[in-house]
Design a protein around this motif. Sequence first.
Motif, mmCIF file in Angstrom:
data_model
loop_
_atom_site.group_PDB
_atom_site.id
_atom_site.type_symbol
_atom_site.label_atom_id
_atom_site.label_comp_id
_atom_site.label_asym_id
_atom_site.label_seq_id
_atom_site.Cartn_x
_atom_site.Cartn_y
_atom_site.Cartn_z
ATOM 1 N N SER A 190 -38.087 46.801 -6.057
ATOM 2 C CA SER A 190 -38.585 48.177 -5.926
ATOM 3 C C SER A 190 -40.105 48.237 -6.064
ATOM 4 O O SER A 190 -40.743 49.162 -5.537
ATOM 5 N N ALA A 191 -40.689 47.254 -6.749
ATOM 6 C CA ALA A 191 -42.125 47.268 -7.013
ATOM 7 C C ALA A 191 -42.930 46.462 -6.003
ATOM 8 O O ALA A 191 -44.115 46.727 -5.796
ATOM 9 N N TYR A 192 -42.295 45.464 -5.379
ATOM 10 C CA TYR A 192 -43.017 44.541 -4.487
ATOM 11 C C TYR A 192 -42.291 44.407 -3.155
ATOM 12 O O TYR A 192 -41.063 44.336 -3.113
ATOM 13 N N ASP A 193 -43.081 44.305 -2.093
ATOM 14 C CA ASP A 193 -42.521 44.083 -0.762
ATOM 15 C C ASP A 193 -42.506 42.604 -0.392
ATOM 16 O O ASP A 193 -41.826 42.213 0.553
ATOM 17 N N GLU A 194 -43.297 41.796 -1.108
ATOM 18 C CA GLU A 194 -43.446 40.386 -0.751
ATOM 19 C C GLU A 194 -43.365 39.504 -1.987
ATOM 20 O O GLU A 194 -43.724 39.927 -3.094
ATOM 21 N N LEU A 195 -42.905 38.270 -1.759
ATOM 22 C CA LEU A 195 -42.898 37.242 -2.808
ATOM 23 C C LEU A 195 -43.150 35.904 -2.128
ATOM 24 O O LEU A 195 -42.323 35.413 -1.371
ATOM 25 N N ASP A 196 -44.331 35.340 -2.380
ATOM 26 C CA ASP A 196 -44.714 34.092 -1.725
ATOM 27 C C ASP A 196 -44.132 32.863 -2.423
ATOM 28 O O ASP A 196 -43.772 31.892 -1.759
ATOM 29 N N VAL A 197 -44.064 32.913 -3.757
ATOM 30 C CA VAL A 197 -43.573 31.758 -4.506
ATOM 31 C C VAL A 197 -42.732 32.221 -5.692
ATOM 32 O O VAL A 197 -43.184 33.055 -6.494
ATOM 33 N N LEU A 198 -41.535 31.673 -5.796
ATOM 34 C CA LEU A 198 -40.694 31.850 -6.978
ATOM 35 C C LEU A 198 -40.672 30.525 -7.717
ATOM 36 O O LEU A 198 -40.186 29.515 -7.187
ATOM 37 N N CYS A 199 -41.218 30.499 -8.927
ATOM 38 C CA CYS A 199 -41.245 29.289 -9.748
ATOM 39 C C CYS A 199 -40.146 29.378 -10.801
ATOM 40 O O CYS A 199 -40.290 30.074 -11.821
ATOM 41 N N ASN A 200 -39.044 28.677 -10.542
ATOM 42 C CA ASN A 200 -37.922 28.622 -11.488
ATOM 43 C C ASN A 200 -38.252 27.586 -12.550
ATOM 44 O O ASN A 200 -37.857 26.429 -12.474
ATOM 45 N N ASN A 201 -39.000 28.009 -13.563
ATOM 46 C CA ASN A 201 -39.577 27.085 -14.522
ATOM 47 C C ASN A 201 -38.914 27.077 -15.897
ATOM 48 O O ASN A 201 -38.797 26.029 -16.520
ATOM 49 N N ALA A 202 -38.508 28.234 -16.386
ATOM 50 C CA ALA A 202 -38.057 28.343 -17.780
ATOM 51 C C ALA A 202 -36.867 27.432 -18.062
ATOM 52 O O ALA A 202 -36.070 27.135 -17.172
ATOM 53 N N GLY A 203 -36.758 27.000 -19.310
ATOM 54 C CA GLY A 203 -35.616 26.159 -19.659
ATOM 55 C C GLY A 203 -35.526 25.900 -21.141
ATOM 56 O O GLY A 203 -36.461 26.160 -21.908
ATOM 57 N N VAL A 204 -34.375 25.396 -21.549
ATOM 58 C CA VAL A 204 -34.153 24.944 -22.917
ATOM 59 C C VAL A 204 -33.705 23.485 -22.847
ATOM 60 O O VAL A 204 -33.133 23.047 -21.851
ATOM 61 N N MET A 205 -33.963 22.727 -23.927
ATOM 62 C CA MET A 205 -33.712 21.297 -23.880
ATOM 63 C C MET A 205 -33.041 20.786 -25.141
ATOM 64 O O MET A 205 -33.546 21.002 -26.250
ATOM 65 N N ALA A 206 -31.892 20.132 -24.949
ATOM 66 C CA ALA A 206 -31.209 19.368 -26.002
ATOM 67 C C ALA A 206 -31.024 20.164 -27.286
ATOM 68 O O ALA A 206 -31.308 19.690 -28.373
ATOM 69 N N ILE A 207 -30.490 21.386 -27.146
ATOM 70 C CA ILE A 207 -30.253 22.233 -28.312
ATOM 71 C C ILE A 207 -28.786 22.148 -28.731
ATOM 72 O O ILE A 207 -27.926 21.749 -27.952
ATOM 73 N N PRO A 208 -28.477 22.520 -29.980
ATOM 74 C CA PRO A 208 -27.069 22.596 -30.386
ATOM 75 C C PRO A 208 -26.314 23.570 -29.486
ATOM 76 O O PRO A 208 -26.900 24.487 -28.911
ATOM 77 N N ARG A 209 -25.002 23.379 -29.376
ATOM 78 C CA ARG A 209 -24.231 24.201 -28.448
ATOM 79 C C ARG A 209 -24.265 25.677 -28.838
ATOM 80 O O ARG A 209 -23.930 26.052 -29.953
ATOM 81 N N LYS A 210 -24.681 26.487 -27.904
ATOM 82 C CA LYS A 210 -24.661 27.939 -28.024
ATOM 83 C C LYS A 210 -24.173 28.494 -26.704
ATOM 84 O O LYS A 210 -23.994 27.745 -25.737
ATOM 85 N N GLU A 211 -23.972 29.807 -26.651
ATOM 86 C CA GLU A 211 -23.499 30.430 -25.421
ATOM 87 C C GLU A 211 -24.401 31.581 -25.015
ATOM 88 O O GLU A 211 -25.010 32.242 -25.856
ATOM 89 N N THR A 212 -24.474 31.803 -23.708
ATOM 90 C CA THR A 212 -25.233 32.924 -23.163
ATOM 91 C C THR A 212 -24.436 34.216 -23.329
ATOM 92 O O THR A 212 -23.297 34.212 -23.807
ATOM 93 N N ALA A 213 -25.017 35.321 -22.875
ATOM 94 C CA ALA A 213 -24.352 36.622 -22.980
ATOM 95 C C ALA A 213 -23.016 36.633 -22.256
ATOM 96 O O ALA A 213 -22.077 37.321 -22.665
ATOM 97 N N GLN A 214 -22.911 35.865 -21.175
ATOM 98 C CA GLN A 214 -21.663 35.817 -20.400
ATOM 99 C C GLN A 214 -20.760 34.654 -20.816
ATOM 100 O O GLN A 214 -19.742 34.408 -20.172
ATOM 101 N N GLY A 215 -21.109 33.953 -21.887
ATOM 102 C CA GLY A 215 -20.236 32.913 -22.421
ATOM 103 C C GLY A 215 -20.416 31.532 -21.811
ATOM 104 O O GLY A 215 -19.557 30.667 -21.989
ATOM 105 N N PHE A 216 -21.542 31.295 -21.132
ATOM 106 C CA PHE A 216 -21.825 29.966 -20.592
ATOM 107 C C PHE A 216 -22.546 29.129 -21.643
ATOM 108 O O PHE A 216 -23.285 29.674 -22.475
#
Length: 312
Positions: free
Chosen positions: A86-112
Amino acid sequence: MSEHDDSTDSAETAVVTGANSGLGFEVTKGLAERGTHVVMACRSTERGEAAKREIEAEIPEASLEVHELDLADLDSVAAFAEWFASAYDELDVLCNNAGVMAIPRKETAQGFETQFGVNHLGHFALTARLLPVLEQTPGESRVVTQSSVAHRNGEIDFDDLQGERSYSAWGAYGQSKLANVLFGYELDRRLRSADASVESIVCHPGWAATNLQFRGPQQSGSQLRLWMMKLANAVIAQSAERGAEPMLYAATDPSVEGGDFIGPDGFRNMRGSPEVQESSERSYDVDLAQRLWEVSEELTGVSFDRPLLAAT
């Protein structure tokens, strides 16, 4: 763009996930130095705004906007994508960067399982939801997905994807990072088949000294692992600024092509300057990639169902 001042109309626009710290912070800074308008997609907008101020102090002309995105919650992913469209008409680059590494087992909001959920499924859903904006952007746009050298040890365990029966922190990390490569390549194959103007590229930072290495030991309460990570960062790692170079190269260099895998050219690909490399043999398994794609659509409820990305 529809809700932003004219000064950003001629600039390229990028979204960087996890932009407030580590590699994401350095990627954001590098893109801002190139004149790109960067949307800093952060789980904590408070930390995002602090990072924004830090970059602006160094680069006064930086064009930055912070918006909330929690990749551990698919509702947050949907809300971010809806806001962006709704705010932007264009997107030149999507950088899928975020992450977590080697953490104890937890679950996301949807149970993954959190590493698989954040590192792969969250970015899978985000890419699907932002693809229409990427497609309508004039010229060629890019999706750049951050993997890791750890993908080489990764296996996709479809019988226990969420680590409910057996969980290894590093095993789950390797699985999620292999999933990043498989997804990036399968996305590229489908885009090429559709003769689309969007390219999908995968990269990895080698070993870069960031706080990412410390979160697993801290969350598990292992002082020994924490000490070992600090030692490895001091002896082996390159800086976060150097670690961001493969993603910046993948996002901006005109010589990079869809389907490329970019990483440091030094010892064991742990440090050095960005170059095109080979990923693991398993990562080129087309049947494995297509099965992961189908399972990911089923798990996230987000489908690349337009004719553009029908199965090849």
